[in-house]
Design an enzyme around this catalytic site. Structure first.
Site, short mmCIF file in Angstrom:
data_model
loop_
_atom_site.label_atom_id
_atom_site.label_comp_id
_atom_site.label_asym_id
_atom_site.label_seq_id
_atom_site.Cartn_x
_atom_site.Cartn_y
_atom_site.Cartn_z
N GLU A 137 -3.43 67.67 47.26
CA GLU A 137 -4.65 68.42 46.95
C GLU A 137 -5.89 67.56 47.24
OE1 GLU A 137 -7.44 68.23 43.57
OE2 GLU A 137 -5.49 68.69 42.68
N HIS A 138 -5.80 66.26 46.92
CA HIS A 138 -6.93 65.37 47.24
C HIS A 138 -7.06 65.15 48.75
CE1 HIS A 138 -8.19 63.27 43.34
NE2 HIS A 138 -7.30 64.17 42.95
N HIS A 163 -0.45 66.81 43.86
CA HIS A 163 -1.77 66.36 43.42
C HIS A 163 -2.43 65.48 44.49
CE1 HIS A 163 -4.16 64.02 40.08
NE2 HIS A 163 -4.94 64.78 40.82
#
Length: 1025
Positions: free
Chosen positions: A105-106, A102
């Site tokens: 992904e950022h 996550h």
């Protein structure tokens, strides 16, 4: 933002307010024909064609390819839809809960080799006409999709996405900003205490303030305890600070490789162009590797297991003494078996969906709980699917009873099976879903095939839905007990079953805060004085990087001249049926008819308004005419694509203190079922069974529970609604229908022991609302079907004529607006005008058990057709992108924030925000920034692109002409708004900031939902709820 597809807990990269609606341009079937000419074995730009399959039911041709050098998989769905989509997904299988996929992904979206500026992702939102741009992390894959209707834009976005995914910078500073960091609470004061900060850190704290999310996460982790599904892919807040920058880069190197990637494109643009660009800009630079990211099957348990978890109490729960959840979850088969997955998902619907389903009858109707558990039914988002069944809002002492009911119901199903008519209704639903043309069809397909393809299932097989339907019908024919045998195998005889209960713990939030504090202190104790100095200096460096004006010139951009100067015209005909005005709109609806009716609330006594949303939610679910509620639900499933009623508050486009109030009836059906659909509406008008008290109690309970559950997810919307409450008359009504006022009202109704007064009120409301005298209709259908539909509508109006009664409006100040401004047909919309309305300033705080805030401030400005409205729209976009995003998200660590213009109000908001008062001052500074005029022509042009991508987002055939029908916005009005948007200048932006948003000029409202707040408690200017 994550989205919860049952247990697929996915995180989206940011929160967006623009729902996507799609254009549907039917051309000669060129894209589909072109694609069907590819040959298996053909080589194109480093790829080899493996399969070419026509899927006529979805009007597309699927082309499956593999990349010769890296083995990357590729699927192209050619369809005559101009809203083209690209997506690349990578199998990401973390083995701890630090949230590495996550945070990655950022971070990959924060700059890449070719586009090294900070945050190209957010910058491209303003340099493109995309209809969708985001990224999400699921349990076992990460997906990067975008869509656009402009081919130049497609190439630009593809270039940025490919570079971000395969060649990101992954700077340490971006990791601190997006993931987590230790920093002084006030970065400019070395003596302020050290705290945890970071966008994902705060996002996940916000996500886990939602009890449904907490439960779903535990359920998945405990049902699949042996591999990647046993961890939190989005990140457990207390584990996130264990992730290092080095581990992040390592995860990218092993997972973000073409050999571990699946590419999907959709739409009417030529495939060769995509392949050439993907090969040249990314794939040609890699060799094949073995990514070794496969997820092994979960070893089967030899006996069932039980477990218990706790959560925070819910202040808004319908019954504070009943806040337990209990659910049984079963491990099913591998999702790559397409037909088995199809069968189990149908079986799941038959078991739980709607009042005719056995589990609904056994668990919901006895009112043991308020609703099914947050995870319920078939879930195919993990390598092996699961099925869950249980209740929320139940008492602890009912635990054994619920377990018994579940196993008894499974036995009953095996014994008696399902009625044929219910299976038929379900297959009818699939037929409608395939015919209904949504606007973001490409995105739906990408999400639909993602999980199975991720585990090497065949995506083309998934698209051939009709083949599964045919096979399913045959299986039932060959073996009438086909479904019962599945139930026996997967549920009765399955030893891999988890029973998970959850109960509230009054000290839950305290314990969480304490655990975070301990984690923090442990980190701090390990620091030397030198380390602390280092942290302070790094904090200042990050702050200065965040504050620098950034050069985005390396990024591709469309120009304002790329925007279409005029809008396509949507022709409509206005006439009457049985004395009721009707708008007919001919559209390529694929054999479906869409019906809407707007019923005015003008004659309704105002003390009944609070009950209207409840009326809307129950009126199509209590039974009608000769049908009880079960038969009604069955007929709706068999004959329609759904029938619903919703509240409408429509601000006038020319005056702030005028609005239309009503309820909207909506339904759709296949052409052959038109008479049946209108018969169901007639019965609802003539004889709804509003006195079914037991049924009503179930619906009230479910409704109150759903509202209470929604706050942690939509807190910003509740804050915005409350902040605007005292600024316009429409705002006040919106708070009544859909704000915190409504949430609290429904909690009160759910607590009533006697509903007879509520029944009397609902019956009164029915007389006022379902009255042909204050109603207008709209129909979207194919040209061939229009006269037939008009005739059916005419006879429906005859059937309900007994309800026609001329009633006096409650308010004297009713203004009539012609339905067709161009020709005077005498037909009109009746608006309420409150010209003596006195807006007032108010600041409201709702203390709620969340660790994050939702902050909002609204300012009264001008209506849609005012010449300054366009400048305020552009200003809101520009202020969001160029100022507020940096202050609220990058520096402040909130998950999202910005400004928007609509309904005559200029509104600021933040989402899952660790700050409250600090954010309000960022809003103020945003206004100062705008007044100072420190922005360039490039900034203005980018804001225009961003606004136009929303204005021009596609509209589906079912929704064409709806803006006009509901709000009276004609194509001419939209076109002049468009011209005003094009005409916005630097000067007009500074002027509107000064004249509407300046401290002395404005009337504003403020609202915050969030944790206890000492500063607000001490300040007498705040109202604390």
């Amino acid at each position: 933002m994550f989205r919860q597809t049952k247990a697929a807990l996915q995180k989206l990269r940011y929160v967006s307010f623009n729902g996507c609606r799609n254009t549907w341009r039917l051309q000669s079937t060129s894209a589909v024909e072109r694609a069907s000419q590819y040959q298996t074995g053909q080589k194109i730009h480093g790829f080899t064609v493996r399969e070419v399959v026509a899927v006529p039911d979805l009007f597309l041709t699927a082309v499956k390819l593999t990349h010769d050098k890296t083995g990357a998989q590729y699927l192209h769905a050619a369809r005559d839809d101009a809203n083209n989509l690209f997506s690349v997904q990578l199998r990401t299988t973390p083995m701890d809960s630090t949230g590495v996929p996550h945070i990655l992904e950022h971070t990959v979206l924060c700059g890449s080799e070719k586009y090294p500026c900070r945050d190209p992702f957010f910058k491209m939102l303003n340099r493109s006409l995309s209809t969708f741009m985001n990224a999400f992390t699921a349990s076992d894959y990460t997906m990067y999709p975008f869509s656009t209707q402009n081919s130049k834009d497609f190439q630009n976005l593809l270039s940025v996405y490919l570079d971000a995914v395969f060649f990101p910078c992954l700077r340490e500073q971006d990791f601190w900003q997006e993931g987590w960091r230790l920093e002084n609470e006030n970065p400019t004061d070395p003596n302020s205490p050290l705290v945890f900060k970071g966008v994902v850190f705060n996002e996940m704290k916000g996500a886990f303030s939602d009890n449904e999310r907490v439960y779903a996460q535990h359920l998945q982790n405990k049902l699949y305890p042996d591999h990647t599904y046993s961890v939190v892919s989005g990140g457990e807040p207390l584990d996130i600070p264990d992730l290092t920058w080095k581990q992040l880069k390592q995860f990218h190197a092993t997972h973000y490789h073409p050999s571990n990637a699946r590419f999907f494109t959709y739409g009417n643009l030529p495939l060769e162009q995509h392949l050439k660009q993907i090969e040249e800009e990314a794939l040609s630079k890699f060799e094949r590797i073995d990514p070794n990211t496969e997820v092994p099957s979960q070893p089967h348990w030899s006996s069932p297991r039980e477990d218990h978890v706790t959560c925070s109490p819910d202040a808004l729960a319908p019954d504070p003494a009943r806040q337990n959840t209990l659910c049984m979850s079963y491990l099913l088969g591998d999702i790559t078996d397409t037909f088995e997955g199809f069968t189990l998902s149908l079986l799941s619907s038959l078991m739980i969906s709607g009042p005719n389903a056995p589990f609904y009858k056994a668990l919901i109707e006895p009112k043991i709980g308020t609703d099914f558990s947050s995870v319920v039914g078939y879930d195919g988002s993990t390598k092996e699917a699961s099925f869950s069944i249980g209740l929320q809002g139940m008492a602890e002492e009912d635990t054994e009873r619920v377990k018994q009911i579940i196993s008894q119901t499974i036995n009953d199903i095996i014994e008696s099976g399902f009625e044929e008519e219910r299976i038929e209704a379900l297959l009818h639903k699939i037929e409608i879903q395939m015919k209904h043309q949504s606007t973001n069809f490409g995105l739906s397909l990408a999400s639909y095939i993602a999980s199975s393809w991720n585990h090497d299932g065949d995506p083309v097989e998934l698209l051939q839905i009709n083949d599964s339907v045919t096979k399913f019908k045959q299986a039932l024919k060959d073996n009438p007990c086909f479904l019962q045998d599945k139930v026996k195998h997967y549920f009765k005889e399955n030893t891999h079953r988890l029973t998970l209960s959850m109960s509230p713990d009054d000290t839950y939030l305290e314990k969480q805060a304490k655990a975070e504090e301990e984690k923090l202190q442990k980190k701090i104790q390990a620091l030397s004085e030198g380390d602390k100095k280092d942290i302070y200096e790094k904090g200042l460096e990050l702050l200065s990087a965040q504050s620098k004006s950034q050069d985005a010139s390396c990024l591709p951009a469309l120009k304002v001249s790329d925007i279409e100067p005029t809008i396509p015209i949507t022709p409509v005909q206005i006439s009457t049926a049985g004395g009721v005005p009707v708008q007919f709109c001919e559209q390529p609806t694929n054999g479906l008819v869409y019906f809407r009716a707007m019923c005015s609330l003008n004659t309704l006594p105002e003390d009944l308004r609070l009950y209207v949303p409840l009326f809307c939610s129950v009126i199509t679910k209590v039974g009608c005419g000769a049908l009880d509620y079960r038969q009604q639900a069955q007929q709706m499933e068999l004959r329609t694509g759904g029938m619903s009623v919703s509240t409408q508050v429509i601000p006038d486009s020319t005056q702030l203190d005028m609005y239309e109030q009503g309820v909207l009836l909506s339904s759709s059906c296949l052409e052959r079922n038109l008479p049946h659909m209108f018969q169901l509406w007639s019965d609802t008008f003539n004889n709804p069974h509003l006195d079914e008290v037991e049924r009503l109690r179930v619906l009230v309970m479910m409704s109150a529970q759903e509202l209470a559950n929604g706050i942690s997810y939509s807190g910003h919307m509740y804050a915005l609604t409350r902040a605007s409450r005292h600024l316009t008359p429409a705002g006040d009504l919106m708070e009544t229908f859909g704000g915190m006022k409504q949430v609290k009202f429904m909690k009160r109704v759910a607590e009533m022991s006697d509903l007879s007064q509520v029944i009397r009120i609902l019956t009164r409301i029915k007389k006022h609302l379902l009255n042909p005298d204050n109603m207008r209709c709209a129909v979207n259908a194919t040209p061939q079907k229009m006269s037939d539909t008009a005739a059916q509508l005419e006879s429906f109006m005859k059937d309900v004529a007994q309800n026609r009664k001329e009633r006096k409006p409650v308010r004297s100040n009713i203004i009539e607006r012609p339905l067709d401004p161009l020709q005077d047909s005498g037909l009109s919309r009746k608006l309420i005008s409150e010209l003596n309305f006195q807006p007032c300033q108010m600041k409201t705080f709702f203390p709620l058990p969340f660790p994050v805030n939702f902050v909002s401030e609204c300012i009264r400005t001008v209506p849609f057709s005012h010449q300054d409205y366009a400048s305020l729209c552009i200003l809101a976009r520009m202020m969001t992108a160029k100022f507020l995003h940096g202050e609220i998200r990058e520096k402040g660590g909130a998950y999202g924030g910005g400004a928007r213009m609509g309904g005559g109000l200029f509104s600021f908001y933040s989402y899952r925000d660790p700050n409250s008062m600090q954010t309000l001052s960022a809003f103020r500074r945003g206004v100062d920034w705008a007044k100072s005029g420190q922005f360039t022509q490039q900034d203005i042009d980018e804001a225009k692109l961003s606004v136009f991508s929303a204005v021009d987002s596609p509209v589906s055939p079912s929704d064409k002409g709806m803006g006009r029908f509901l709000s009276g916005l004609t194509d001419e009005m939209k076109q002049s708004h468009r011209e005003r948007l094009f005409a916005v200048t630097h000067k007009s932006l500074v002027e509107v900031a000064e004249s509407y948003l300046g401290i002395g000029q404005r009337t504003c409202g403020v609202a915050i939902l969030g944790p206890e707040n000492k500063a607000i408690k001490k300040d007498p200017s705040w109202i604390v709820k």
